[in-house]
Write a protein that holds these residues in place. Structure first.
Motif, PDB file in Angstrom:
ATOM      1  N   LEU A 294      -8.567   4.119  24.244  1.00  0.00           N
ATOM      2  CA  LEU A 294      -7.270   4.405  24.857  1.00  0.00           C
ATOM      3  C   LEU A 294      -6.731   5.777  24.480  1.00  0.00           C
ATOM      4  O   LEU A 294      -5.765   6.255  25.062  1.00  0.00           O
ATOM      5  N   SER A 295      -7.359   6.406  23.490  1.00  0.00           N
ATOM      6  CA  SER A 295      -6.829   7.670  22.993  1.00  0.00           C
ATOM      7  C   SER A 295      -7.734   8.838  23.365  1.00  0.00           C
ATOM      8  O   SER A 295      -8.929   8.811  23.087  1.00  0.00           O
ATOM      9  N   GLU A 296      -7.133   9.867  23.968  1.00  0.00           N
ATOM     10  CA  GLU A 296      -7.893  11.077  24.299  1.00  0.00           C
ATOM     11  C   GLU A 296      -8.540  11.637  23.040  1.00  0.00           C
ATOM     12  O   GLU A 296      -9.663  12.124  23.058  1.00  0.00           O
ATOM     13  N   LYS A 297      -7.794  11.555  21.949  1.00  0.00           N
ATOM     14  CA  LYS A 297      -8.225  12.152  20.682  1.00  0.00           C
ATOM     15  C   LYS A 297      -9.375  11.366  20.041  1.00  0.00           C
ATOM     16  O   LYS A 297     -10.225  11.940  19.380  1.00  0.00           O
ATOM     17  N   GLU A 298      -9.378  10.057  20.220  1.00  0.00           N
ATOM     18  CA  GLU A 298     -10.327   9.220  19.485  1.00  0.00           C
ATOM     19  C   GLU A 298     -11.477   8.692  20.343  1.00  0.00           C
ATOM     20  O   GLU A 298     -12.416   8.086  19.820  1.00  0.00           O
ATOM     21  N   LYS A 299     -11.399   8.872  21.661  1.00  0.00           N
ATOM     22  CA  LYS A 299     -12.325   8.114  22.501  1.00  0.00           C
ATOM     23  C   LYS A 299     -13.788   8.545  22.388  1.00  0.00           C
ATOM     24  O   LYS A 299     -14.682   7.790  22.781  1.00  0.00           O
ATOM     25  N   ASP A 300     -14.014   9.723  21.824  1.00  0.00           N
ATOM     26  CA  ASP A 300     -15.398  10.162  21.578  1.00  0.00           C
ATOM     27  C   ASP A 300     -16.153   9.192  20.669  1.00  0.00           C
ATOM     28  O   ASP A 300     -17.375   9.085  20.748  1.00  0.00           O
ATOM     29  N   LYS A 301     -15.411   8.529  19.809  1.00  0.00           N
ATOM     30  CA  LYS A 301     -16.038   7.602  18.856  1.00  0.00           C
ATOM     31  C   LYS A 301     -16.681   6.408  19.559  1.00  0.00           C
ATOM     32  O   LYS A 301     -17.570   5.774  18.998  1.00  0.00           O
ATOM     33  N   TYR A 414     -17.074   7.754   2.294  1.00  0.00           N
ATOM     34  CA  TYR A 414     -17.241   8.302   3.653  1.00  0.00           C
ATOM     35  C   TYR A 414     -15.888   8.717   4.209  1.00  0.00           C
ATOM     36  O   TYR A 414     -14.840   8.239   3.776  1.00  0.00           O
ATOM     37  N   ARG A 415     -15.941   9.598   5.187  1.00  0.00           N
ATOM     38  CA  ARG A 415     -14.751  10.024   5.920  1.00  0.00           C
ATOM     39  C   ARG A 415     -14.413   8.931   6.942  1.00  0.00           C
ATOM     40  O   ARG A 415     -15.283   8.532   7.718  1.00  0.00           O
ATOM     41  N   PRO A 416     -13.192   8.429   6.949  1.00  0.00           N
ATOM     42  CA  PRO A 416     -12.888   7.296   7.842  1.00  0.00           C
ATOM     43  C   PRO A 416     -12.919   7.682   9.321  1.00  0.00           C
ATOM     44  O   PRO A 416     -12.606   8.821   9.675  1.00  0.00           O
ATOM     45  N   GLU A 417     -13.305   6.732  10.146  1.00  0.00           N
ATOM     46  CA  GLU A 417     -13.327   6.964  11.602  1.00  0.00           C
ATOM     47  C   GLU A 417     -12.303   6.108  12.329  1.00  0.00           C
ATOM     48  O   GLU A 417     -12.111   6.238  13.526  1.00  0.00           O
ATOM     49  N   SER A 418     -11.698   5.181  11.601  1.00  0.00           N
ATOM     50  CA  SER A 418     -10.649   4.350  12.212  1.00  0.00           C
ATOM     51  C   SER A 418      -9.523   4.249  11.192  1.00  0.00           C
ATOM     52  O   SER A 418      -9.302   5.202  10.445  1.00  0.00           O
ATOM     53  N   ASN A 419      -8.837   3.111  11.147  1.00  0.00           N
ATOM     54  CA  ASN A 419      -7.757   2.970  10.167  1.00  0.00           C
ATOM     55  C   ASN A 419      -8.197   2.130   8.969  1.00  0.00           C
ATOM     56  O   ASN A 419      -7.372   1.540   8.287  1.00  0.00           O
ATOM     57  N   ILE A 420      -9.516   2.023   8.771  1.00  0.00           N
ATOM     58  CA  ILE A 420     -10.052   1.259   7.640  1.00  0.00           C
ATOM     59  C   ILE A 420     -10.645   2.237   6.635  1.00  0.00           C
ATOM     60  O   ILE A 420     -11.385   3.151   7.027  1.00  0.00           O
ATOM     61  N   LEU A 421     -10.339   2.061   5.360  1.00  0.00           N
ATOM     62  CA  LEU A 421     -10.914   2.936   4.325  1.00  0.00           C
ATOM     63  C   LEU A 421     -11.282   2.118   3.083  1.00  0.00           C
ATOM     64  O   LEU A 421     -10.475   1.327   2.593  1.00  0.00           O
ATOM     65  N   CYS A 422     -12.503   2.333   2.608  1.00  0.00           N
ATOM     66  CA  CYS A 422     -12.955   1.691   1.366  1.00  0.00           C
ATOM     67  C   CYS A 422     -13.007   2.737   0.265  1.00  0.00           C
ATOM     68  O   CYS A 422     -13.329   3.894   0.519  1.00  0.00           O
ATOM     69  N   PHE A 423     -12.706   2.320  -0.948  1.00  0.00           N
ATOM     70  CA  PHE A 423     -12.798   3.242  -2.077  1.00  0.00           C
ATOM     71  C   PHE A 423     -12.940   2.452  -3.363  1.00  0.00           C
ATOM     72  O   PHE A 423     -12.792   1.226  -3.381  1.00  0.00           O
ATOM     73  N   GLN A 424     -13.267   3.179  -4.452  1.00  0.00           N
ATOM     74  CA  GLN A 424     -13.359   2.542  -5.765  1.00  0.00           C
ATOM     75  C   GLN A 424     -12.522   3.322  -6.758  1.00  0.00           C
ATOM     76  O   GLN A 424     -12.345   4.536  -6.621  1.00  0.00           O
ATOM     77  N   PHE A 425     -12.075   2.623  -7.788  1.00  0.00           N
ATOM     78  CA  PHE A 425     -11.409   3.289  -8.906  1.00  0.00           C
ATOM     79  C   PHE A 425     -12.434   3.441 -10.027  1.00  0.00           C
ATOM     80  O   PHE A 425     -13.041   2.450 -10.454  1.00  0.00           O
ATOM     81  N   ARG A 426     -12.666   4.636 -10.467  1.00  0.00           N
ATOM     82  CA  ARG A 426     -13.614   4.955 -11.550  1.00  0.00           C
ATOM     83  C   ARG A 426     -14.882   4.094 -11.518  1.00  0.00           C
ATOM     84  O   ARG A 426     -15.120   3.279 -12.424  1.00  0.00           O
ATOM     85  N   PRO A 427     -15.677   4.247 -10.487  1.00  0.00           N
ATOM     86  CA  PRO A 427     -16.856   3.392 -10.327  1.00  0.00           C
ATOM     87  C   PRO A 427     -17.831   3.463 -11.501  1.00  0.00           C
ATOM     88  O   PRO A 427     -18.542   2.485 -11.766  1.00  0.00           O
ATOM     89  N   GLU A 428     -17.837   4.596 -12.214  1.00  0.00           N
ATOM     90  CA  GLU A 428     -18.791   4.696 -13.332  1.00  0.00           C
ATOM     91  C   GLU A 428     -18.335   3.871 -14.532  1.00  0.00           C
ATOM     92  O   GLU A 428     -19.128   3.528 -15.397  1.00  0.00           O
ATOM     93  N   GLN A 429     -17.047   3.495 -14.536  1.00  0.00           N
ATOM     94  CA  GLN A 429     -16.541   2.728 -15.684  1.00  0.00           C
ATOM     95  C   GLN A 429     -16.224   1.265 -15.360  1.00  0.00           C
ATOM     96  O   GLN A 429     -16.308   0.405 -16.220  1.00  0.00           O
ATOM     97  N   LEU A 430     -15.857   1.006 -14.108  1.00  0.00           N
ATOM     98  CA  LEU A 430     -15.478  -0.371 -13.747  1.00  0.00           C
ATOM     99  C   LEU A 430     -16.620  -1.079 -13.016  1.00  0.00           C
ATOM    100  O   LEU A 430     -17.151  -0.551 -12.037  1.00  0.00           O
ATOM    101  N   SER A 431     -16.944  -2.255 -13.475  1.00  0.00           N
ATOM    102  CA  SER A 431     -17.991  -3.043 -12.826  1.00  0.00           C
ATOM    103  C   SER A 431     -17.456  -3.621 -11.504  1.00  0.00           C
ATOM    104  O   SER A 431     -16.258  -3.548 -11.239  1.00  0.00           O
ATOM    105  N   ASP A 432     -18.345  -4.216 -10.730  1.00  0.00           N
ATOM    106  CA  ASP A 432     -17.929  -4.893  -9.494  1.00  0.00           C
ATOM    107  C   ASP A 432     -16.868  -5.948  -9.802  1.00  0.00           C
ATOM    108  O   ASP A 432     -15.875  -6.077  -9.095  1.00  0.00           O
ATOM    109  N   GLN A 433     -17.130  -6.698 -10.870  1.00  0.00           N
ATOM    110  CA  GLN A 433     -16.225  -7.758 -11.287  1.00  0.00           C
ATOM    111  C   GLN A 433     -14.844  -7.190 -11.583  1.00  0.00           C
ATOM    112  O   GLN A 433     -13.824  -7.771 -11.229  1.00  0.00           O
ATOM    113  N   GLN A 434     -14.847  -6.011 -12.212  1.00  0.00           N
ATOM    114  CA  GLN A 434     -13.560  -5.408 -12.583  1.00  0.00           C
ATOM    115  C   GLN A 434     -12.824  -4.817 -11.375  1.00  0.00           C
ATOM    116  O   GLN A 434     -11.597  -4.834 -11.332  1.00  0.00           O
ATOM    117  N   GLN A 435     -13.579  -4.315 -10.399  1.00  0.00           N
ATOM    118  CA  GLN A 435     -12.909  -3.826  -9.175  1.00  0.00           C
ATOM    119  C   GLN A 435     -12.188  -4.999  -8.509  1.00  0.00           C
ATOM    120  O   GLN A 435     -11.066  -4.864  -8.011  1.00  0.00           O
TER     121      GLN A 435
END
Ligand code: PLP
Length: 490
Positions: A294-301, A414-435
């Motif tokens: 629906l968006s001129e700006k986003e429809k290339d995706k 990754y650079r987001p392509e929609s309105n969803i974004l995943c990220f981690q806090f200090r991945p080298e120090q926090l385990s999956d369990q801790q995230q």
């Protein structure tokens, strides 16, 4: 227990209708104001026994509301235990943050109860569904009528229907794909050689649909994905070659537009090239991201989206419609007609009124007045404002991404392509369990509501920016809150 039933004049009195509606409107208005101001926790999650107790479910179930006060008390208690989507710190699931007046179609429907699956059961609801389907088809160039009020069938028209959610829509689309390649399956059961190809990150409802259809989940053949879990189109040919060696036939190729966890889009145009070359059914799961169209700006995706054979599109995600409302659209109307046929024949059904009687083509028999909700969402703000809402939502994910990248403690893969974004806090120090623990602590504090997902085999925090009022300040405070909890967990 054996108390005599009290007279319930106040509730039964027709005059109370207006009084009750007025009080409820006032309660909902206050609720929205407080949510928007951030006066309450985003989520106040109590144990179900406490909620049941507080709302006196047993008592009300047995004896009913005695008066208007009972009703308003109940609603007040009910609203206390909700997830406040209108709070700008709600960044959780892919469900629409409704507009203030979005609830009105549900109220009207609840009063008149005209299911819209048969025209004669609810002519106006069915008309609105037909109108919105025409509009969606026109966005894909699948509408061949002169005018959106044209509800007749034209040769080479696309077609579509509204259904209760993306999962049912995926099932319905895959069933249509099966009817196209193996029409006898409807009466005789599945041939054993059918498979579906797609990214391993396809939504779980795809695998579930294959199981429900009796093909087994293993009928899904995953095509390799890149580090961001986007399909690698160069593997389409080799996977197909292997499928053929195993004497299997491809019933459909599925694409994510976008993927649920990451919000990233598969390259639809290239996948369409592949499907066209081999004459394969192309199904696009655009539950979340079809709105980019629906968006001129986003429809290339979503370039190439109009080359799909079937497309699903959830209105209760990015079109601000309260759950549920999903469109299932076909480029070729005959695929819709032949889906649930007892005989799988490709006949032109002259008397079919597509978009009016949707019952012959849906999993549901009775269905809600879904078109009304979808229409209403646009009518509340107009088409341009809806497009702007979509663009702004996508833009917000960019802002959050840029901001988190300025902070050392955060990792965005990754650079987001929609309105969803995943990220981690200090991945080298926090385990999956801790995230995960971090996320629970954050949402239990009530300050924010975010989700989490598995990505690249690791646990990530996930935000879905559905709320138009979320601002940069919310992002700054989110990062602060995460840092505070995260630092303590190390
Ligand atoms: C949300 C989602 C679904 C499921 O849709 P529901 O309406 O929740 O049943 C399917 N596919 C994708 C890609 C989704 O994001």
């Amino acid at each position: 227990m054996n108390e005599p039933i009290k007279k319930r004049t106040e509730v039964e009195n027709p005059m109370s209708f207006l009084a009750i509606k007025e009080r409820i409107a006032a309660l909902l208005y206050t609720y929205l104001q407080q949510s928007k101001k951030g006066d309450s926790k985003v989520l106040n999650q109590e144990h179900p026994e406490r909620i049941a107790e507080e709302l006196q479910l047993k008592n009300l179930f047995q004896n009913g509301f005695q008066n208007i006060q009972n009703i308003t008390d109940f609603i007040q208690g009910y609203l206390k235990h909700t997830n406040h989507l209108s709070n700008s710190r709600y960044m959780g699931h892919q469900v629409a943050v409704p507009q203030d007046l979005s609830g009105i179609p549900d109220w009207i429907h609840g009063t008149i109860n005209n299911p819209s699956s048969l025209y004669e059961m609810g002519p106006v609801g069915a008309t609105l569904e037909g109108f919105m389907i025409n509009w969606m088809l026109s966005k894909l160039n699948w509408f061949k009528g002169e005018d959106l009020y044209d509800f007749s069938t034209h040769a080479h028209n696309g077609s579509g229907l509204l259904t209760h959610g993306g999962s049912i829509a995926n099932l319905t689309a895959l069933s249509a794909a099966r009817a196209a390649i193996a029409p006898a399956a409807w009466t005789e059961g599945n041939p054993s050689d059918l498979v579906v190809m797609g990214p391993a990150t396809a939504h779980y409802s795809i695998g579930r649909a294959l199981s429900i259809m009796g093909m087994g989940k293993n009928a899904f053949i995953p095509v390799p994905v890149d580090a961001n879990e986007v399909i690698l189109t160069e593997y389409l040919e080799p996977v197909l070659k292997q499928v053929k060696i195993e004497k299997k036939r491809v019933m459909a190729v599925v694409a994510n537009a976008c993927a649920t966890s990451t919000g990233l889009f598969d390259p639809l145009d290239k996948m369409a090239d592949f499907c066209e070359k081999h004459g394969l059914w192309f199904h696009i799961d655009g539950a979340h991201g079809a709105v980019a169209l629906l968006s001129e700006k986003e429809k290339d995706k979503v370039k190439g989206i109009e080359r799909a054979d079937s497309l699903i599109w959830d209105a209760h995600k990015m079109l601000q419609v309260p759950a549920l409302c999903t469109a299932l659209l076909f480029r070729n109307q005959e695929h819709q007609w032949n889906n649930f046929r007892q005989k799988g024949s490709y006949v032109f059904h002259e008397n079919e009124v597509i978009g009016m009687d949707s019952m012959p083509f849906t999993v549901e028999c009775t269905k809600s007045a879904l078109g009304t909700k979808l229409f209403w969402s646009f009518a509340l703000k107009g088409e341009d404002a809806m497009n702007k809402f979509i663009e702004d939502s996508f833009q917000k994910a960019h802002e959050l991404y840029n901001y988190l990248n300025t902070l050392e403690d955060f990792y965005c893969p990754y650079r987001p392509e929609s309105n969803i974004l995943c990220f981690q806090f200090r991945p080298e120090q926090l385990s999956d369990q801790q995230q995960l623990a971090l996320r629970y602590e954050l949402i239990n504090s009530g300050a924010f509501y975010i989700t989490s997902c598995e990505f690249q085999g690791k646990r990530f925090l996930r935000t879905v920016l559905m709320n138009p009022n979320t601002t940069m300040q919310d992002f700054i405070d989110l990062a602060k809150a995460i840092s505070k909890i995260g630092s303590r967990l190390i």
